[in-house]
Structure formats: C-alpha cells, structure tokens
Design an enzyme around this catalytic site. Structure first.
Site, PDB file in Angstrom:
ATOM      1  CB  CYS A 113       1.765 -51.843 -10.695  1.00 50.85           C
ATOM      2  SG  CYS A 113       2.208 -53.466 -11.372  1.00 50.85           S
ATOM      3  CG  HIS A 154      -2.907 -51.748 -11.433  1.00 47.49           C
ATOM      4  ND1 HIS A 154      -2.272 -50.721 -12.088  1.00 47.49           N
ATOM      5  CD2 HIS A 154      -2.135 -52.842 -11.621  1.00 47.49           C
ATOM      6  CE1 HIS A 154      -1.166 -51.177 -12.654  1.00 47.49           C
ATOM      7  NE2 HIS A 154      -1.059 -52.458 -12.380  1.00 47.49           N
ATOM      8  CD  GLU A 214      -4.485 -47.888 -11.361  1.00 50.96           C
ATOM      9  OE1 GLU A 214      -3.727 -48.502 -12.130  1.00 50.96           O
ATOM     10  OE2 GLU A 214      -4.384 -47.932 -10.108  1.00 50.96           O
TER      11      GLU A 214
END
Length: 200
Positions: A78, A175, A177
């Site tokens: 990002c 994202h 994660e």
C-alpha cells in the site's frame, strides 16, 4: 537471516507478526544504524505522506534508497508501494518518494476510507501462482504505468494493476498482512534467502 520492518508508522506490528510466524528474525528500522546487516526489508502501509516526512526526519532516506538500489530485497504494501514509486499521478504537495521502482502510481485510487474493501487476488511471480490471496484494500493505490524492468504480478478483474515486481522488490497495493494470508510473505522470504545465498 534478519529482515527489517520500516517502523516509522503504519502496519508495522502486522508485518512483524507475519514474518515471525514464518520463522524469520525481525528488527524494527527507525534510524540508519538499524539497517546494518539486514538481508531484506518490509515497507508497510499507512499514510504515504507521513512516511515520507518521518523518513526524512530520521535521516533514513538516502541509506535506505542506496541499499535498495544495491539489491536489498524489499516487500512493500500500500503506502510502501507509493513510497517506492518513481512517479505519482497525484502527489500531495511536497511529497517525495524513494524513486527506486519504475512505476507510476495513483494514490487513493478507489476513493476514501469508506470505499475500502476486501477481496481475493491471484498473484504470480518466479513461476509460481498464488491463487485467491486474501487482500484488504484500504485507501489503496494502483499502478497506472510501468517500465520494461517491471513485471505486473497481480491485477483486479477490471484490469487495475495492484502488484509489481522489479528485481528483488515485491510491491502490492493491498494488505495481505491484515488478513492472515502469509503466502506472499513466505515467497518473499524465499527470495531473500536466495539473494543471501548468492551473496556468499
């Protein structure tokens, strides 16, 4: 093998959790000396303008850019993608980037925070395909153009490029994660290990 996470703002802890779950030794990077001995670095999401300002405040810009130009493996998500880009379609006033990846990036391409969304994305590089990666798009950028040394590795159904690779750099608009889908983290760690072995 020690990998760093640029810990100036944003999703630092989520990336540390992902990397440590995969067995990596990690280090938070805030100042130039924290870069010593790293074999890879993650540049997390967050707010790209804040990241730019803090990196300049802590004098980490030039040493980090030099290491990346010298081949240090990078995984960016990002705002990290924005920070690596050579060009921005719509920079904020005075915004600077590391300018190490030959892409043009449009910030906030899907609108404001309320337009954030989750979806799945197929990611392919190094002859491997990772189908249905769980991806959160939070005020996400897209890549609107890229140079001949850059490979598009992920796109949405509408054709928007949301992942690129340039050499040892993997950069995503989204994202992984945040979703607990760590397959791209693992693939990047494999790339880091290969790079470290070649350097011996």
């Amino acid at each position: 093998m020690i990998v760093g996470v640029l810990a100036l703002q944003g999703g630092v802890e989520e990336h540390l959790t992902a990397l440590e779950a995969l067995g990596a030794t990690t280090r938070k990077v805030r100042v130039p000396k924290d870069l010593d001995g790293l074999e890879g670095i993650v540049i997390p999401g967050g707010e790209s303008t804040v990241l730019d300002k803090l990196a300049r405040t802590f004098d980490v810009v030039e040493p980090l850019a030099n290491l990346i130009r010298d081949g240090l493996p990078v995984f960016a998500t990002c705002a990290g993608l924005i920070y690596l880009a050579k060009h921005l379609d719509n920079p904020a006033r005075g915004q600077q980037t590391l300018a190490v990846v030959d892409v043009v990036v449009r910030r906030n391409a899907f609108g404001a925070q309320r337009e954030s969304f989750d979806t799945t994305v197929d990611v392919s590089f190094d002859g491997a395909t990772f189908p249905g990666v769980q991806a959160s798009f939070i005020r996400a950028p897209i890549v609107t153009a890229f140079g001949p040394t850059v490979e598009a590795i992920a796109a949405l159904n509408g054709g928007e490029v949301v992942g690129v690779r340039q050499g040892n750099i993997i950069a995503l608009s989204f994202h992984p994660e945040e979703t607990g889908d760590y397959r791209i983290h693992q693939a990047w760690l494999d790339l880091v290990r290969k790079h470290a072995e070649l350097a011996i």
